[in-house]
Design a protein around this motif. Structure first.
Motif, PDB file in Angstrom:
ATOM      1  N   LYS A  62     -22.915   6.850  -7.138  1.00 10.32           N
ATOM      2  CA  LYS A  62     -24.340   6.826  -6.846  1.00 10.32           C
ATOM      3  C   LYS A  62     -24.796   8.184  -6.322  1.00 10.32           C
ATOM      4  CE  LYS A  62     -24.714   3.450  -3.958  1.00 10.32           C
ATOM      5  NZ  LYS A  62     -25.339   2.385  -3.156  1.00 10.32           N
ATOM      6  N   ASN A  64     -27.717   9.413  -4.056  1.00 12.16           N
ATOM      7  CA  ASN A  64     -28.642   8.779  -3.126  1.00 12.16           C
ATOM      8  C   ASN A  64     -29.900   9.608  -2.887  1.00 12.16           C
ATOM      9  OD1 ASN A  64     -26.782   6.607  -2.573  1.00 12.16           O
ATOM     10  ND2 ASN A  64     -25.607   8.062  -1.347  1.00 12.16           N
ATOM     11  N   ALA A  69     -31.335   4.963  -5.223  1.00 15.04           N
ATOM     12  CA  ALA A  69     -30.151   5.670  -5.680  1.00 15.04           C
ATOM     13  C   ALA A  69     -30.045   5.528  -7.199  1.00 15.04           C
ATOM     14  CB  ALA A  69     -28.903   5.111  -5.008  1.00 15.04           C
ATOM     15  N   ARG A  71     -27.435   5.458 -10.300  1.00 10.92           N
ATOM     16  CA  ARG A  71     -26.041   5.043 -10.335  1.00 10.92           C
ATOM     17  C   ARG A  71     -25.457   5.043 -11.738  1.00 10.92           C
ATOM     18  NH1 ARG A  71     -25.775  -1.036  -8.146  1.00 10.92           N
ATOM     19  NH2 ARG A  71     -25.348  -1.983 -10.167  1.00 10.92           N
ATOM     20  N   SER A  73     -22.164   3.159 -13.496  1.00  7.85           N
ATOM     21  CA  SER A  73     -21.177   2.113 -13.212  1.00  7.85           C
ATOM     22  C   SER A  73     -20.477   1.702 -14.494  1.00  7.85           C
ATOM     23  CB  SER A  73     -21.845   0.898 -12.561  1.00  7.85           C
ATOM     24  OG  SER A  73     -22.809   0.328 -13.445  1.00  7.85           O
ATOM     25  N   GLU A 108     -30.839   1.867  -8.113  1.00  8.89           N
ATOM     26  CA  GLU A 108     -30.670   0.854  -7.073  1.00  8.89           C
ATOM     27  C   GLU A 108     -31.714   1.084  -5.987  1.00  8.89           C
ATOM     28  OE1 GLU A 108     -27.341   0.326  -3.676  1.00  8.89           O
ATOM     29  OE2 GLU A 108     -26.587   0.123  -5.724  1.00  8.89           O
TER      30      GLU A 108
END
Length: 227
Positions: A62, A64, A69, A71, A73, A108
């Motif tokens: 991530k 920030n 944030a 990200r 994944s 996020e």
């Protein structure tokens, strides 16, 4: 009484300063320790509501920016043994191995700065799912002969997510989240029959599947503190 109020106020101030946590760091790196995931349907699999337990199967990076944030994944499942009923519960039995992986990009959004932080995320990316194995009729006859099957699905996935983080230390957080995968994929199925001619068949489809991932648990470490 005044002294008691002062102590409470001091605790709240210190808690607030601590609770920003990942907003105070430029990056976070996380590992998914456990996930419970619903897998895409294979061939004419009779039940698709079974869930797969996965351990140490994925990670997250991530970038920030306060309460938001960005990200990256992903997860990976390599050649997991799988047995399932095909066509109907007593028609055929398929045995083989399954591979599934995905990489996603998204954002996020935290809802607050408290020690316990609920959050919403949305990820968009690529997912691949494959199966290779043998299919055996449960009732042998001249019309029902065994065959090998190879299936592959590749396509895009959209994953809205709800989660919650517990910031146990200034640089360490535990998280639990639940997501839904909207998976639109191109599927290719190849079958090779165990007859004298080794007859091959091919089929191609485009499918949209909705897959529930009820729980994923992991840990995040926050890096590079901001000045």
């Amino acid at each position: 009484m005044n002294r008691f109020i002062l102590v409470i106020a001091s605790l709240l101030i210190s808690l607030s300063a601590f609770s920003q946590v990942d907003g105070n760091y430029n990056y976070s790196v996380g590992v998914r320790g456990y996930s419970l995931m619903q897998m895409p349907k294979i061939l004419q699999q009779t039940t698709t509501d079974d869930y797969t337990n996965m351990w140490l199967n994925g990670g997250i990076i991530k970038f920030n920016d306060n309460q938001i944030a960005f990200r990256i994944s992903g997860h990976y499942l390599f050649k997991r043994d799988l047995t399932f009923a095909n066509k109907c519960d007593d028609c055929e039995t398929a045995k083989g191995n399954m591979t599934d992986y995905a990489i996603k990009f998204g954002f996020e959004k935290n809802f607050n700065y408290s020690v316990i932080q609920p959050y919403f995320a949305a990820d968009l990316g690529f997912r691949s799912h494959s199966f290779k194995g043998n299919v055996t009729p449960d009732h042998a006859s001249s019309l029902n002969i065994p065959y090998s099957a190879i299936t592959t699905k590749t396509g895009g996935v959209l994953s809205p997510t709800l989660g919650i983080k517990a910031n146990v230390l200034s640089q360490v957080s535990f998280f639990v989240e639940s997501s839904m995968d909207f998976y639109y994929a191109y599927e290719r199925q190849e079958t090779i029959f165990s007859d004298a001619a080794n007859t091959r068949t091919f089929a191609k489809y485009n499918k949209l599947e909705t897959l529930l991932n009820p729980v994923s648990v992991g840990i995040q470490i926050h890096l590079v503190r901001r000045n």
